[in-house]
Design an enzyme around this catalytic site. Structure first.
Site, PDB file in Angstrom:
ATOM      1  N   SER A   4      -8.863   3.175 -12.543  1.00 40.01           N
ATOM      2  CA  SER A   4      -9.132   4.417 -12.484  1.00 40.01           C
ATOM      3  C   SER A   4      -7.716   4.916 -11.407  1.00 40.01           C
ATOM      4  CB  SER A   4     -10.249   4.529 -11.438  1.00 40.01           C
ATOM      5  OG  SER A   4     -10.427   3.682 -10.013  1.00 40.01           O
ATOM      6  N   GLU A   6      -5.532   7.375  -8.720  1.00 39.64           N
ATOM      7  CA  GLU A   6      -5.994   8.334  -8.057  1.00 39.64           C
ATOM      8  C   GLU A   6      -4.190   9.949  -8.124  1.00 39.64           C
ATOM      9  OE1 GLU A   6      -7.782   7.894  -4.058  1.00 39.64           O
ATOM     10  OE2 GLU A   6      -5.830   8.512  -2.783  1.00 39.64           O
ATOM     11  N   THR A  37      -7.161  13.967  -4.485  1.00 40.12           N
ATOM     12  CA  THR A  37      -7.827  13.892  -2.460  1.00 40.12           C
ATOM     13  C   THR A  37      -7.081  15.695  -2.437  1.00 40.12           C
ATOM     14  OG1 THR A  37      -5.059  13.518  -2.145  1.00 40.12           O
ATOM     15  CG2 THR A  37      -6.725  11.853  -2.844  1.00 40.12           C
ATOM     16  N   ALA A  40      -5.885  17.090   4.734  1.00 42.50           N
ATOM     17  CA  ALA A  40      -6.448  17.366   6.032  1.00 42.50           C
ATOM     18  C   ALA A  40      -7.380  18.427   6.740  1.00 42.50           C
ATOM     19  CB  ALA A  40      -5.748  17.037   7.448  1.00 42.50           C
ATOM     20  N   HIS A  66     -11.928  14.371  -4.416  1.00 46.26           N
ATOM     21  CA  HIS A  66     -12.528  13.589  -3.087  1.00 46.26           C
ATOM     22  C   HIS A  66     -13.623  14.360  -1.704  1.00 46.26           C
ATOM     23  CE1 HIS A  66      -9.559   9.514  -2.524  1.00 46.26           C
ATOM     24  NE2 HIS A  66     -10.353  10.750  -4.037  1.00 46.26           N
ATOM     25  N   ASP A  98      -9.231  12.415   7.785  1.00 42.14           N
ATOM     26  CA  ASP A  98      -8.654  12.314   9.147  1.00 42.14           C
ATOM     27  C   ASP A  98      -8.498  13.433  10.051  1.00 42.14           C
ATOM     28  OD1 ASP A  98      -7.904   9.489   8.608  1.00 42.14           O
ATOM     29  OD2 ASP A  98      -5.898  10.203   7.849  1.00 42.14           O
ATOM     30  N   HIS A 138     -10.647  -0.730   9.441  1.00 45.47           N
ATOM     31  CA  HIS A 138     -10.145   0.978   9.972  1.00 45.47           C
ATOM     32  C   HIS A 138      -8.956   1.095  11.191  1.00 45.47           C
ATOM     33  CE1 HIS A 138      -9.881   4.402  10.493  1.00 45.47           C
ATOM     34  NE2 HIS A 138      -9.904   5.462   9.911  1.00 45.47           N
ATOM     35  N   GLN A 201       8.584   4.847   2.623  1.00 43.85           N
ATOM     36  CA  GLN A 201       7.107   6.272   2.210  1.00 43.85           C
ATOM     37  C   GLN A 201       6.105   5.051   2.992  1.00 43.85           C
ATOM     38  OE1 GLN A 201       6.322   7.533  -1.785  1.00 43.85           O
ATOM     39  NE2 GLN A 201       5.770   9.344  -0.568  1.00 43.85           N
ATOM     40  N   PHE A 205       3.031   4.707   5.807  1.00 36.99           N
ATOM     41  CA  PHE A 205       1.289   5.290   5.166  1.00 36.99           C
ATOM     42  C   PHE A 205       0.918   4.136   5.861  1.00 36.99           C
ATOM     43  CE2 PHE A 205       1.729   6.628   0.642  1.00 36.99           C
ATOM     44  CZ  PHE A 205       2.155   8.229   1.408  1.00 36.99           C
ATOM     45  N   HIS A 256      -8.624   0.170  -8.877  1.00 38.60           N
ATOM     46  CA  HIS A 256      -7.806   1.169  -8.354  1.00 38.60           C
ATOM     47  C   HIS A 256      -6.956   1.882  -7.875  1.00 38.60           C
ATOM     48  CE1 HIS A 256      -9.619   5.992  -7.325  1.00 38.60           C
ATOM     49  NE2 HIS A 256      -8.457   5.203  -6.396  1.00 38.60           N
TER      50      HIS A 256
END
Length: 276
Positions: A4, A6, A37, A40, A66, A98, A138, A201, A205, A256
């Site tokens: 899959s 994203e 996605t 925020a 999402h 977030d 997390h 980048q 992230f 994914h």
């Protein structure tokens, strides 16, 4: 192997044209779905809806929006889900999201498990629901156990599957998977894969989401990005392809890919895996 992919909603017509070429290239692999996605606080909510609708019309493959807790209300979520039902959406990725800087109240849902439970109560089994999990913990979790317990609550609330944050340590994923199975979890836990094409980048992230870049790899990528970008990309491809090989050898049958709206890096990895 199942795949899959994203995407994020493009903000310009040029970006939309580029993304369309990306999903058409990846559609040749007949993926399980494409997920989309949003920003925020729902800042690209309409962009997510429009992109999901366009994917479905253009490819006839499952498109998966999402859905986040941030700024969400029960009425608002229901209206959105009914809109998705009208265009044939059967899959969701449900996240806490977030909290944007300066936002005082996140909305009517504090945690993803509350949103999962609400969707199940209102829409039954109509939607296949995936949630997020963090093999490397997390970054906002009080402890590794607290993070794992939160993951369990999302599955107990009715999630069908989980997608991991990306990682570069296969042992961490397999340890997390073993803990989950020992806890009685039977739902799929699908590894998230991030192709490496831009170290600056990637480092940004990773620092934000808690994904560990091994120290040796961080140093090599940083040095190569400065003096030899092609070599940096080649090393990134080699590292991520080897990671995928290890996962496949360990029994993983679905991955994914976080594409960043580009097809070529994911396609290059998958083509090598298909030669095994």
């Amino acid at each position: 192997m199942k795949y899959s992919f994203e995407f994020f909603p493009p903000r310009t017509d040029k970006g939309q044209d580029s993304l369309r070429k990306t999903w058409r290239s990846l559609a040749e692999l007949q993926p399980e779905y494409f997920s989309v996605t949003f920003g925020a606080g729902g800042s690209t909510l309409e962009g997510t809806y429009d992109t999901v609708q366009a994917i479905g019309e253009d490819t006839a493959l499952p498109a998966t929006p999402h859905i986040s807790c941030i700024s969400a209300t029960r009425d608002g979520v229901n209206r959105l889900l009914n809109r998705y039902r009208e265009i044939g959406i059967r899959r969701l990725v449900v996240l806490r999201g977030d909290v944007p800087s300066g936002m005082y109240s996140p909305g009517e849902f504090r945690y993803a498990n509350e949103l999962v439970a609400f969707i199940r109560a209102e829409h039954g089994e109509h939607f296949h629901i995936s949630v997020a999990c963090y093999p490397e913990v997390h970054p906002q979790a009080a402890s590794a156990q607290a993070d794992f317990d939160n993951f369990l609550r999302k599955l107990e609330a009715g999630a069908d599957a989980a997608i991991t944050q990306y990682f570069f340590n296969a042992d961490g994923y397999f340890d997390f998977l073993q803990r989950a199975r020992q806890a009685g979890i039977t739902q799929p836990i699908i590894p998230g894969i991030m192709p490496i094409t831009n170290f600056t980048q990637l480092a940004r992230f990773s620092d934000a989401c808690g994904a560990e870049i091994p120290r040796w790899l961080r140093g090599r990528l940083r040095d190569l990005e400065i003096r030899d970008d092609a070599a940096m990309k080649a090393l990134g491809h080699e590292v991520v392809t080897d990671l995928c090989r290890r996962l496949a050898a360990g029994g993983v049958d679905e991955m994914h890919f976080y594409t960043l709206n580009r097809a070529a890096p994911s396609l290059a990895i998958i083509r090598e895996l298909q030669q095994l």
